[in-house]
Design a protein around this motif. Structure first.
Motif, PDB file in Angstrom:
ATOM      1  N   ASN A  70       0.803  -1.218   0.000  1.00 38.43           N
ATOM      2  CA  ASN A  70       0.000   0.000   0.000  1.00 38.43           C
ATOM      3  C   ASN A  70       0.840   1.274   0.000  1.00 38.43           C
ATOM      4  O   ASN A  70       0.296   2.380   0.051  1.00 38.43           O
ATOM      5  N   VAL A  71       2.159   1.121  -0.044  1.00 38.90           N
ATOM      6  CA  VAL A  71       3.065   2.267  -0.099  1.00 38.90           C
ATOM      7  C   VAL A  71       3.519   2.465  -1.537  1.00 38.90           C
ATOM      8  O   VAL A  71       3.835   1.499  -2.242  1.00 38.90           O
ATOM      9  N   LEU A  72       3.560   3.722  -1.983  1.00 39.56           N
ATOM     10  CA  LEU A  72       4.055   4.019  -3.328  1.00 39.56           C
ATOM     11  C   LEU A  72       5.565   4.187  -3.291  1.00 39.56           C
ATOM     12  O   LEU A  72       6.088   5.083  -2.623  1.00 39.56           O
ATOM     13  N   PHE A  73       6.273   3.319  -4.020  1.00 37.06           N
ATOM     14  CA  PHE A  73       7.717   3.441  -4.209  1.00 37.06           C
ATOM     15  C   PHE A  73       7.943   3.976  -5.617  1.00 37.06           C
ATOM     16  O   PHE A  73       7.660   3.283  -6.602  1.00 37.06           O
ATOM     17  N   THR A  74       8.436   5.183  -5.717  1.00 37.31           N
ATOM     18  CA  THR A  74       8.557   5.822  -7.035  1.00 37.31           C
ATOM     19  C   THR A  74       9.864   5.512  -7.747  1.00 37.31           C
ATOM     20  O   THR A  74      10.008   5.794  -8.935  1.00 37.31           O
ATOM     21  N   GLY A  75      10.849   4.963  -7.036  1.00 35.77           N
ATOM     22  CA  GLY A  75      12.181   4.857  -7.595  1.00 35.77           C
ATOM     23  C   GLY A  75      12.916   6.178  -7.423  1.00 35.77           C
ATOM     24  O   GLY A  75      12.397   7.134  -6.834  1.00 35.77           O
ATOM     25  N   MET A  76      14.112   6.249  -7.970  1.00 38.37           N
ATOM     26  CA  MET A  76      14.922   7.446  -7.829  1.00 38.37           C
ATOM     27  C   MET A  76      14.385   8.582  -8.684  1.00 38.37           C
ATOM     28  O   MET A  76      13.947   8.376  -9.818  1.00 38.37           O
ATOM     29  N   LYS A  77      14.405   9.773  -8.136  1.00 37.47           N
ATOM     30  CA  LYS A  77      14.037  10.987  -8.872  1.00 37.47           C
ATOM     31  C   LYS A  77      15.162  12.005  -8.709  1.00 37.47           C
ATOM     32  O   LYS A  77      15.818  12.058  -7.662  1.00 37.47           O
ATOM     33  N   THR A  78      15.363  12.810  -9.718  1.00 42.82           N
ATOM     34  CA  THR A  78      16.373  13.866  -9.664  1.00 42.82           C
ATOM     35  C   THR A  78      15.799  15.149 -10.266  1.00 42.82           C
ATOM     36  O   THR A  78      14.723  15.137 -10.864  1.00 42.82           O
ATOM     37  N   GLY A  79      16.531  16.238 -10.085  1.00 41.58           N
ATOM     38  CA  GLY A  79      16.175  17.498 -10.734  1.00 41.58           C
ATOM     39  C   GLY A  79      14.773  17.974 -10.393  1.00 41.58           C
ATOM     40  O   GLY A  79      14.328  17.908  -9.233  1.00 41.58           O
ATOM     41  N   GLU A  80      14.055  18.440 -11.408  1.00 40.12           N
ATOM     42  CA  GLU A  80      12.716  19.000 -11.203  1.00 40.12           C
ATOM     43  C   GLU A  80      11.731  17.969 -10.691  1.00 40.12           C
ATOM     44  O   GLU A  80      10.832  18.289  -9.914  1.00 40.12           O
ATOM     45  N   GLU A  81      11.880  16.724 -11.114  1.00 40.31           N
ATOM     46  CA  GLU A  81      10.982  15.671 -10.634  1.00 40.31           C
ATOM     47  C   GLU A  81      11.113  15.484  -9.130  1.00 40.31           C
ATOM     48  O   GLU A  81      10.124  15.313  -8.424  1.00 40.31           O
ATOM     49  N   LEU A  82      12.346  15.502  -8.649  1.00 38.68           N
ATOM     50  CA  LEU A  82      12.571  15.356  -7.211  1.00 38.68           C
ATOM     51  C   LEU A  82      12.031  16.560  -6.463  1.00 38.68           C
ATOM     52  O   LEU A  82      11.360  16.414  -5.432  1.00 38.68           O
ATOM     53  N   ALA A  83      12.303  17.756  -6.968  1.00 40.03           N
ATOM     54  CA  ALA A  83      11.825  18.974  -6.314  1.00 40.03           C
ATOM     55  C   ALA A  83      10.301  18.976  -6.235  1.00 40.03           C
ATOM     56  O   ALA A  83       9.711  19.364  -5.215  1.00 40.03           O
ATOM     57  N   HIS A  84       9.647  18.531  -7.306  1.00 38.47           N
ATOM     58  CA  HIS A  84       8.185  18.485  -7.330  1.00 38.47           C
ATOM     59  C   HIS A  84       7.651  17.482  -6.313  1.00 38.47           C
ATOM     60  O   HIS A  84       6.646  17.737  -5.627  1.00 38.47           O
ATOM     61  N   ALA A  85       8.330  16.344  -6.196  1.00 40.89           N
ATOM     62  CA  ALA A  85       7.898  15.328  -5.237  1.00 40.89           C
ATOM     63  C   ALA A  85       7.948  15.866  -3.813  1.00 40.89           C
ATOM     64  O   ALA A  85       7.006  15.683  -3.023  1.00 40.89           O
ATOM     65  N   TYR A  86       9.038  16.528  -3.457  1.00 43.76           N
ATOM     66  CA  TYR A  86       9.139  17.137  -2.126  1.00 43.76           C
ATOM     67  C   TYR A  86       7.994  18.120  -1.883  1.00 43.76           C
ATOM     68  O   TYR A  86       7.325  18.092  -0.845  1.00 43.76           O
ATOM     69  N   ALA A  87       7.815  19.015  -2.834  1.00 40.99           N
ATOM     70  CA  ALA A  87       6.893  20.141  -2.627  1.00 40.99           C
ATOM     71  C   ALA A  87       5.444  19.704  -2.487  1.00 40.99           C
ATOM     72  O   ALA A  87       4.622  20.451  -1.952  1.00 40.99           O
ATOM     73  N   GLN A  88       5.107  18.502  -2.955  1.00 43.15           N
ATOM     74  CA  GLN A  88       3.727  18.032  -2.865  1.00 43.15           C
ATOM     75  C   GLN A  88       3.441  17.280  -1.566  1.00 43.15           C
ATOM     76  O   GLN A  88       2.307  16.909  -1.298  1.00 43.15           O
ATOM     77  N   ALA A  89       4.450  17.060  -0.763  1.00 42.94           N
ATOM     78  CA  ALA A  89       4.242  16.322   0.489  1.00 42.94           C
ATOM     79  C   ALA A  89       3.633  17.218   1.556  1.00 42.94           C
ATOM     80  O   ALA A  89       3.794  18.445   1.548  1.00 42.94           O
TER      81      ALA A  89
END
Length: 353
Positions: free
Chosen positions: A227-246
């Motif tokens: 039930n946990v989402l594992f997205t794999g590694m993210k970098t750059g804008e994708e990583l920044a976007h992931a942080y900001a949506q938490a």
């Protein structure tokens, strides 16, 4: 001109706190007019580390490392890691009577002991032997400095960390980030045993849990926590976007020496939930309202939900790579002026054999 050779066993394609810290420091040092050369695993053949194939161990000779250092002609050498390249560079510095500095990025004894049947006291003796031979050992926080001092490490120097706030910053919140219901509890981490991720994944929390990153434990944790989402590694804008949506950034590790991901989350305007251990206690200032530290991680997560996002962003502004890199350079210059190269501690012969 100041010329620094930095030796590190951790480098791309690895993505971790060591790599990011050195990369950002190099950029700032160049802006200051310092000339930097790098000796990394990319310069040599390498083999995968047993039990952790994502980490490559360099297969380098002493003469190859010596040639790399001598061809640049540095005024200072900084050894970032205790691996094969670090050991060879240490040997060269001692042989040539060149003062050098080191840095303590990871809890080397604990990480090795978690994977191999080596007594932790031997590993701690190795750490003392390795770092005390230099003229300055850089540590990221006051709590880590106190801890290492008790273990017998000498000449400790403070080197903090920064955050690139042009990359990590608050963004417009989506209704269903990752296609999941809020609140979003996010962890960005290397997925390895020492990161203590089950302490987060086992929690009974509302909304959704997301883990960004990769590592040797990913397949097993994905199986255990469907039930946990594992997205794999993210970098750059994708990583920044992931942080900001938490809604809350969860940092379950008890073994990190700092926690660069904490700064990335704060800069993104995300409150932090963590244990009151080295790293989090040094970053999350008491009364800042930027995070909650508690022995009960679930309680910390739920309490962090109520914190204003601006508090997190405000605290992150205090951490800049410019300031951290000036601190690094000053430490290198201090180490240049220090004397004495310590002998191996009593009991270390057992480890060498």
């Amino acid at each position: 001109m100041t010329k620094i050779t930095i030796v590190t066993d951790a480098w791309y394609p690895q993505v971790n706190g060591v790599v990011r810290s050195i990369e950002n420091t190099n950029r700032e040092l160049t802006r200051m007019g310092v000339e930097v050369s790098m000796i990394t695993p990319q310069c040599f053949s390498s083999v995968p580390c047993p039990t952790y194939p994502e980490i490559r161990l360099s297969v380098a000779s002493y003469s190859a490392v010596a040639k790399a250092i001598e061809s640049f002609g540095p005024t200072s050498v900084h050894i970032a890691t205790e691996g094969p390249l670090g050991l060879l560079a240490r040997r060269w510095c001692l042989k040539n009577h060149l003062p050098f500095s080191t840095s303590y990025h990871t809890r080397f004894p604990e990480y090795v002991a978690a994977r191999f049947p080596i007594p932790i006291n031997w590993l701690r003796a190795f750490v003392r032997w390795f770092h005390n031979a230099g003229n300055g050992c850089m540590v990221a926080t006051a709590s880590l400095e106190r801890e290492l001092s008790k273990l017998g490490l000498k000449n400790l120097l403070r080197w903090s960390r920064g955050i690139d706030q042009t990359q990590f910053h608050p963004m417009l919140l989506e209704d269903r980030p990752f296609g999941l219901p809020r609140p979003i509890f996010l962890s960005v981490s290397r997925i390895a045993v020492e990161k203590n991720l089950p302490a987060f994944l086992d929690l009974d929390l509302p909304g959704s849990k997301v883990v960004v990153g990769d590592g040797p434990e990913r397949a097993e944790l994905q199986r255990r926590y469907p039930n946990v989402l594992f997205t794999g590694m993210k970098t750059g804008e994708e990583l920044a976007h992931a942080y900001a949506q938490a809604d809350v950034f969860v940092f379950p590790s008890k073994t990190d020496t700092f926690g660069n991901t904490i700064l990335e989350a704060l800069a993104s305007g995300v409150p932090v939930a963590a244990y009151p251990v080295t790293g989090p206690i040094d970053i999350i200032e008491e009364g800042s309202g930027a995070g909650v530290l508690h022995e009960d991680l679930r309680e910390a997560c739920l309490a962090a939900l109520a914190l204003p996002r601006e508090n997190a962003h405000s605290l992150a502004r205090k951490f800049t790579w410019e300031a951290a890199s000036k601190q690094f350079l000053n430490n290198v210059l201090i180490a240049q002026g220090r004397k004495s190269l310590a002998p191996p501690p009593a009991g270390f012969n057992a480890l060498r054999t």
